[in-house]
Motif scaffolding. Structure first.
Motif, PDB file in Angstrom:
ATOM      1  N   UNK A   1      46.171  19.703  14.333  1.00 36.63           N
ATOM      2  CA  UNK A   1      45.550  20.982  14.953  1.00 36.63           C
ATOM      3  C   UNK A   1      46.994  21.780  14.584  1.00 36.63           C
ATOM      4  N   UNK A   2      48.002  21.743  13.943  1.00 32.94           N
ATOM      5  CA  UNK A   2      49.111  22.360  13.473  1.00 32.94           C
ATOM      6  C   UNK A   2      48.664  23.757  13.022  1.00 32.94           C
ATOM      7  N   UNK A   3      49.276  24.751  13.655  1.00 34.90           N
ATOM      8  CA  UNK A   3      49.229  26.221  13.358  1.00 34.90           C
ATOM      9  C   UNK A   3      50.489  26.940  13.025  1.00 34.90           C
ATOM     10  N   UNK A   4      51.476  26.140  12.922  1.00 36.32           N
ATOM     11  CA  UNK A   4      53.102  26.794  12.548  1.00 36.32           C
ATOM     12  C   UNK A   4      53.591  27.386  13.734  1.00 36.32           C
ATOM     13  N   UNK A   5      53.982  28.644  13.786  1.00 38.17           N
ATOM     14  CA  UNK A   5      54.849  29.286  14.575  1.00 38.17           C
ATOM     15  C   UNK A   5      53.940  29.763  15.736  1.00 38.17           C
ATOM     16  N   UNK A   6      52.753  30.011  15.809  1.00 39.01           N
ATOM     17  CA  UNK A   6      51.850  30.520  16.761  1.00 39.01           C
ATOM     18  C   UNK A   6      51.906  29.436  17.838  1.00 39.01           C
ATOM     19  N   UNK A   7      51.770  28.065  17.471  1.00 37.91           N
ATOM     20  CA  UNK A   7      51.696  26.968  18.358  1.00 37.91           C
ATOM     21  C   UNK A   7      52.906  26.076  18.229  1.00 37.91           C
ATOM     22  N   UNK A   8      54.302  26.632  18.534  1.00 34.03           N
ATOM     23  CA  UNK A   8      55.401  25.673  18.037  1.00 34.03           C
ATOM     24  C   UNK A   8      55.413  24.254  18.628  1.00 34.03           C
TER      25      UNK A   8
ATOM     26  N   UNK B   1      53.435  22.162  18.523  1.00 35.55           N
ATOM     27  CA  UNK B   1      52.531  20.905  17.905  1.00 35.55           C
ATOM     28  C   UNK B   1      53.137  20.899  16.389  1.00 35.55           C
ATOM     29  N   UNK B   2      53.620  19.933  16.181  1.00 35.55           N
ATOM     30  CA  UNK B   2      54.212  19.417  14.992  1.00 35.55           C
ATOM     31  C   UNK B   2      53.160  19.081  13.808  1.00 35.55           C
ATOM     32  N   UNK B   3      53.280  19.439  12.597  1.00 33.79           N
ATOM     33  CA  UNK B   3      52.192  18.915  11.541  1.00 33.79           C
ATOM     34  C   UNK B   3      52.472  17.183  11.458  1.00 33.79           C
ATOM     35  N   UNK B   4      51.486  16.624  11.692  1.00 37.02           N
ATOM     36  CA  UNK B   4      51.301  14.983  11.356  1.00 37.02           C
ATOM     37  C   UNK B   4      51.649  14.243  12.588  1.00 37.02           C
ATOM     38  N   UNK B   5      51.725  15.192  13.844  1.00 42.69           N
ATOM     39  CA  UNK B   5      51.924  14.407  14.874  1.00 42.69           C
ATOM     40  C   UNK B   5      50.811  13.331  15.408  1.00 42.69           C
TER      41      UNK B   5
END
Ligand code: AMP
Ligand code: FE
Ligand code: FE
Ligand code: ZN
Length: 285
Positions: free
Chosen positions: A241-248, A250-254
């Motif tokens: 559920x990666x969103x980039x900087x709006x949800x810093x 949560x990294x991609x691929x976690x």
């Protein structure tokens, strides 16, 4: 393969993420992810272009979307995978959501303006899947709140003073559309649905999977969802559920989908990008 990871839940600038589809694919390749699905809220605007980009980075991509739906007034997010992008019902549902979002954003802004906030639609940017995160960002830029989280917590989160429901669409109707488009329907972030009555009904519906592996959940948290999925012969999927900087945080691929499940979804998806699937021909889109 032991290090196989496929993140099947993330958001791009086509909805409320801060990276473009291309940047997400680049990041996925950098992180060594083998598979990916960009699942924007209520829009498939990232596709089909994303297939070409993913092919050039050696990332296997599955078409995806995260539809907003409701059951007995409870919000249910439904992930759709591998559907036919040309399907008219699917395209129609995305268009309907774009209109719903427009009207609802307007209503939220009207409420805020009525209370003295200086905000207008043009502060939210453009696109089909503009929503509350964009309103939160605009409020932050204007100095009314310090973070997106604070905007949700104090102003526009569910049940807060400037929250507006807007129009809703049911789970059954959304499932019909995903299936009409030959897609697979998966219950997103199941732990966010807290009502037993809703669960009883959801587990009897026509889903094909549950997103048991989500963000930074512990083993104890995921086990019950795996059991529920397996009892029904459903897929167990996973994503950040990666969103980039709006949800810093949560990294991609976690969080990711097991290789066997990814392969099953990848094999049955309607679209095949050229080059990626061992020389298979690309579907004509
Ligand atoms: P919308 O689809 O416009 O109702 O916005 C819902 C989206 O806002 C969710 O998918 C999340 O990405 C984001 N969101 C919801 N609650 C929060 C929160 N408390 N803090 C930050 N983002 C949130
Ligand atoms: Fe979101
Ligand atoms: Fe969601
Ligand atoms: Zn999401």
């Amino acid at each position: 393969m032991e290090n196989f990871r496929a993140d099947l839940h993330c958001h791009s600038t086509c909805s409320d993420g801060t990276l473009t589809p291309k940047e997400i694919i680049q990041l996925a390749a950098e992180k060594g992810l083998k598979g990916l699905s960009i699942t924007d809220h209520d829009t498939v605007d990232a596709y089909p272009d994303a297939f070409e980009m993913a092919a050039s980075y050696g990332v296997k991509l599955i078409a995806g979307v995260e539809f907003s739906a409701s059951l007995s007034d409870v919000s249910v997010h439904i992930l759709g995978y591998g559907f036919d992008l040309k399907n008219t019902a699917l395209q129609g549902l995305c268009r309907w959501h774009a209109q719903r979002r427009k009207a609802r954003n307007r209503a939220i802004i009207d409420k805020l303006v009525g209370a003295g906030y200086d905000l207008c639609e043009s502060d939210l940017g453009e696109g089909g899947a503009i929503g509350r995160p964009h309103i939160a960002l605009a409020l932050m830029k204007k100095g009314y709140v310090k973070s997106v989280k604070e905007a949700f917590h104090k102003l526009i989160g569910d049940g807060k003073p400037y929250f507006v429901h807007g129009e809703r669409i049911g789970v059954a109707e959304t499932l019909r559309v995903i299936h009409d488009a030959k897609g697979v329907a998966v219950i997103a972030h199941p732990h966010l649905i807290r009502y037993k009555k809703v669960w009883k009904r959801l587990l009897g519906m026509d889903f094909e999977g549950i997103e048991a592996y989500y963000s930074l959940m512990s083993r104890d948290q995921v086990t019950p969802w795996i059991e529920r999925a397996e009892a029904r012969g459903w897929f167990v999927t996973g994503g950040s559920d990666f969103h980039g900087d709006v949800k810093p945080d949560i990294p991609l691929g976690v969080s990711w989908t097991p290789e066997a499940v990814f392969n099953a979804l990848y094999e049955r998806q309607h679209y095949r990008a050229p080059h990626v699937a061992n020389g298979e021909k690309g579907d004509s889109l």
